[in-house]
Design an enzyme around this catalytic site. Structure first.
Site, PDB file in Angstrom:
ATOM      1  N   HIS A  95      -0.083   3.746  12.068  1.00 51.61           N
ATOM      2  CA  HIS A  95       0.401   4.596  10.974  1.00 51.61           C
ATOM      3  C   HIS A  95       1.449   5.606  11.445  1.00 51.61           C
ATOM      4  O   HIS A  95       2.439   5.870  10.760  1.00 51.61           O
ATOM      5  CB  HIS A  95      -0.801   5.325  10.363  1.00 51.61           C
ATOM      6  N   SER A 112       7.234   4.846  -0.619  1.00 49.51           N
ATOM      7  CA  SER A 112       7.656   5.876  -1.594  1.00 49.51           C
ATOM      8  C   SER A 112       9.039   5.558  -2.184  1.00 49.51           C
ATOM      9  O   SER A 112       9.922   6.413  -2.222  1.00 49.51           O
ATOM     10  CB  SER A 112       7.636   7.279  -0.975  1.00 49.51           C
ATOM     11  N   PRO A 113       9.243   4.319  -2.677  1.00 47.33           N
ATOM     12  CA  PRO A 113      10.573   3.938  -3.181  1.00 47.33           C
ATOM     13  C   PRO A 113      10.933   4.639  -4.490  1.00 47.33           C
ATOM     14  O   PRO A 113      12.101   4.668  -4.864  1.00 47.33           O
ATOM     15  CB  PRO A 113      10.443   2.423  -3.396  1.00 47.33           C
ATOM     16  N   TYR A 157      -6.536   6.836   3.834  1.00 47.09           N
ATOM     17  CA  TYR A 157      -6.500   7.040   2.376  1.00 47.09           C
ATOM     18  C   TYR A 157      -7.942   7.145   1.856  1.00 47.09           C
ATOM     19  O   TYR A 157      -8.577   6.153   1.476  1.00 47.09           O
ATOM     20  CB  TYR A 157      -5.772   5.895   1.659  1.00 47.09           C
TER      21      TYR A 157
END
Ligand SMILES: NC(=O)c1ccc[n+]([C@@H]2O[C@H](COP(=O)([O-])OP(=O)(O)OC[C@H]3O[C@@H](n4cnc5c(N)ncnc54)[C@H](OP(=O)(O)O)[C@@H]3O)[C@@H](O)[C@H]2O)c1
Length: 328
Positions: free
Chosen positions: A113, A192-193, A57
């Site tokens: 990841h 990503s809910p 990120y």
């Protein structure tokens, strides 16, 4: 303070909602660094303790911001970061880089990841277990791993968390990964809910996605797919209006109702969104409401791929087998 969930099989408990710092690196349009730091501090003050980042990120940018934000609240924070490749040599260097970006001497949770297509999972997890013994890492996690790989990894060293996408628009994990993680004592961290913002109701047309925003490359956010996915939100919006809360709160409350073993990991780059999402902890959905949402968002209902085509092969990947050592 909010409800808590046990992280894996250890002593650590985390707030039932977690904060993701991927957006700090500008994936979803322009990010405001100061607001991001304040969002984490606000979250920690309210009991949202699991703070998630990754070296990828912004090549350490998000990690550095997380480190800044938790510095004077370290005892309350459960800091998670991720390594993007699985070879032991890469992992050994990656953890040291991440600790440096974070300005910390250990992380609470270190994830692989993506399962490495070239490396046996026993070798990746073996290298991560060395970090636990060295005190650099408290617990190990996997992200987007396939079921057999999860079993093999867990047999090598206890896996505390599996981080995989899960929301009303991405329910596939309910079939195999939910029962598997629960049976092994692995916490399911649902990334990503809010379906990358779609379930907030703030993205209605391609014009709502800023230039340079990564979502513009995702099939689900393009053209007719986006229109179909937005049209599907009507029952969620109606339920939220009836209850006098936001769509996001209902979407998160639905996840919290689905399983006690799941922690929704929400991207929150500003303190206002932390406050908005805390509302989800107070939303109560009865059986009929859960059933209505299940029916409105059946498994596989979202139109279009969830990632750009070229990224799909790395999702839910199974690791190659461990090779026997060459005979002498
Ligand atoms: N392991 C993996 O491969 C992987 C992949 C993707 C994500 N993740 C992790 O999961 C985290 C969350 O996923 P995500 O960021 O993709 O998606 P998300 O949590 O579904 O959505 C985040 C987006 O929704 C916005 N938002 C959050 N709460 C809101 C609210 N109440 N009202 C309006 N807008 C709201 C955020 O805005 P602001 O940022 O402006 O607050 C951000 O744009 C990431 O930060 C990352 O840590 C992991």
């Amino acid at each position: 303070m909010i409800d808590t969930r046990r992280l894996g099989q250890g002593e650590v408990r985390v707030g039932a909602i977690a904060l993701g710092a991927m957006g700090f690196a500008g994936w979803y349009g322009g990010a405001d660094d100061e607001a991001g730091v304040r969002a984490i501090q606000r979250a920690l003050d309210e009991g949202i303790t699991l703070i998630d980042t990754a070296e990828v990120y912004g090549r350490g940018k998000s990690e550095a911001m997380v480190g800044r934000a938790v510095r004077d609240r370290r005892e309350r924070a459960v800091v998670a970061t991720k390594a993007s490749q699985g070879s032991p040599a890469y992992l050994r260097e990656a953890i040291d880089r991440s600790l440096k970006h974070l300005g910390l001497d250990y992380v609470d949770l270190y994830y692989l990841h993506r399962v490495d297509a070239e490396v046996a999972i026993e070798d990746s997890v073996g290298a991560m277990a060395e970090m636990v013994r060295a005190g650099k890492v408290r617990a190990i996690g996997l992200s987007e791993a396939g079921p057999e790989t999860i079993r093999r990894a867990h047999a090598t060293h206890p896996i505390a968390a599996l981080q995989t996408e899960y929301s009303l628009l991405q329910r596939e994990p309910e079939f195999e990964l939910f029962p598997l993680t629960r049976s092994l004592g692995i916490t399911f961290v649902a990334y990503s809910p809010l379906h990358r913002g779609l379930l907030t109701g703030r993205i209605r047309t391609p014009a709502d996605i800023p230039d340079g925003d990564w979502r513009g490359k995702v099939p689900r956010f393009q053209g007719a797919n986006l229109a179909a996915n937005v049209a599907r939100l009507a029952p969620l919006e109606a339920m939220a209006t009836k209850k006098g809360v936001s769509m996001s709160s209902v979407a998160l409350a639905w996840i919290l109702r689905k399983s006690e073993n799941v922690v929704p990991l929400v991207g929150m780059g500003r303190p206002e969104n932390v406050d908005r999402n805390l509302e989800a902890m107070r939303v109560r959905l009865d059986e009929a409401e859960v059933t209505a949402l299940d029916a409105a968002f059946p498994v596989g209902c979202a139109a279009g791929l969830r990632y750009p085509e070229e990224a799909m092969a790395s999702l839910g990947r199974e690791a190659p087998p461990k090779r026997a050592p060459a005979p002498r």
